[in-house]
Enzyme design. Structure first.
Site, PDB file in Angstrom:
ATOM      1  N   ASP A  17       0.989  -0.855  -0.193  1.00 11.35           N
ATOM      2  CA  ASP A  17       0.147   0.006  -0.504  1.00 11.35           C
ATOM      3  C   ASP A  17       0.589   1.094   0.288  1.00 11.35           C
ATOM      4  OD1 ASP A  17      -2.048   1.535  -0.039  1.00 11.35           O
ATOM      5  OD2 ASP A  17      -1.792   2.035   2.261  1.00 11.35           O
ATOM      6  N   ASP A  19      -0.283   5.231   1.054  1.00 13.52           N
ATOM      7  CA  ASP A  19      -0.633   5.829   1.818  1.00 13.52           C
ATOM      8  C   ASP A  19      -1.174   6.219   3.200  1.00 13.52           C
ATOM      9  OD1 ASP A  19      -1.237   8.121  -0.688  1.00 13.52           O
ATOM     10  OD2 ASP A  19      -3.149   7.879   0.185  1.00 13.52           O
ATOM     11  N   ASP A 189      -1.109  -0.258   5.775  1.00  9.96           N
ATOM     12  CA  ASP A 189      -1.893  -0.046   7.899  1.00  9.96           C
ATOM     13  C   ASP A 189      -3.111  -0.446   7.803  1.00  9.96           C
ATOM     14  OD1 ASP A 189      -3.406   3.299   7.312  1.00  9.96           O
ATOM     15  OD2 ASP A 189      -2.574   2.211   5.598  1.00  9.96           O
TER      16      ASP A 189
END
Length: 238
Positions: A17, A19, A189
């Site tokens: 990922d 961001d 995250d």
């Protein structure tokens, strides 16, 4: 810090990922939205009193009319901007032109990203051992922030399928890698879009906590294979 929560099996590729995994995205988006409001207030007198809350409300309204638009964040933002300009009395032509200009501005500021040297070194180490593919629901530009060289490909929601946690991009990355999902480790995250999405797609998962908006695992279905505090700890562990 690294914590092993499930038995980890051999893997031969990694998806990442972007961001809040490679950098803290919250201040980046906050600044971009501040720049957006500044731009809109000067774009047309009818927009002089526009606020961030107007943009949020417009996004909510656009999604209510087109529930699937969130899969493509650029389309969602553009439609939301066009809606604000139309509601402010601009013509269809001027509203579309204004939305185009506003999108150029917000994309520029959204991609002014300072990636830490530790993260860059970790990406360099990981990419020297495994092929990497970025999987994102957002619209960050890896060329603009200098990270494209570490990835063999970049998959974006809207362009390459539905947003995570849907399986589309996970399965597509498996196809690009030329291997089963069970041989891929996904790092992200978000416990829902990243960890659950990866697990349900058959991948192993690694939860990156440093910038995560999720603070605690309350559902055992979201239990990742690994938990890390930063990307450097993963590079050293592997």
């Amino acid at each position: 810090m690294i914590q092993i929560c499930r038995s980890i099996k051999p893997f031969y590729a990694i998806t990442l990922d972007l961001d809040n995994t490679l950098y803290d995205n919250k201040p980046i988006i906050c600044r971009a939205e501040d720049k957006l409001v500044f731009f809109l207030r000067r774009y047309h007198p009818a927009l002089y009193n526009v606020r961030k809350s107007d943009f949020y409300f417009s996004k909510k309204m656009v999604k209510s009319l087109d529930p699937e638009i969130y899969h493509d964040v650029n389309s969602w933002r553009w439609k939301s901007l066009e809606n604000i300009l139309l509601k402010s009395g601009l013509s269809k032509h001027d509203a579309q032109l204004g939305a185009d200009c506003a999108m150029e501005m917000i994309i520029y500021w959204r991609n002014q990203i300072d990636v830490s040297i530790n993260t860059i070194q970790a990406l360099k180490a990981l990419s020297s051992k495994w092929p990497l593919i970025a999987i994102t629901n957002g619209n960050s530009n890896l060329i603009m922030c200098g990270l494209r060289r570490y990835f063999s490909d970049v998959l974006r929601a809207g362009i390459h399928g539905r947003a995570k946690p849907y399986k589309d991009m996970y399965l597509l990355s498996s196809k690009y890698f030329g291997m089963s999902c069970k041989y891929i480790l996904h790092v992200g995250d978000d416990l829902y879009s990243d960890i659950q999405g990866a697990i349900l797609s058959g991948m192993q998962s690694c939860w990156m906590q440093r910038y995560s908006l999720s603070s605690i695992i309350v559902n055992t279905k979201l239990l990742p294979h690994l938990v890390i505090s930063d990307l450097t700890s993963l590079a050293y562990f592997l």
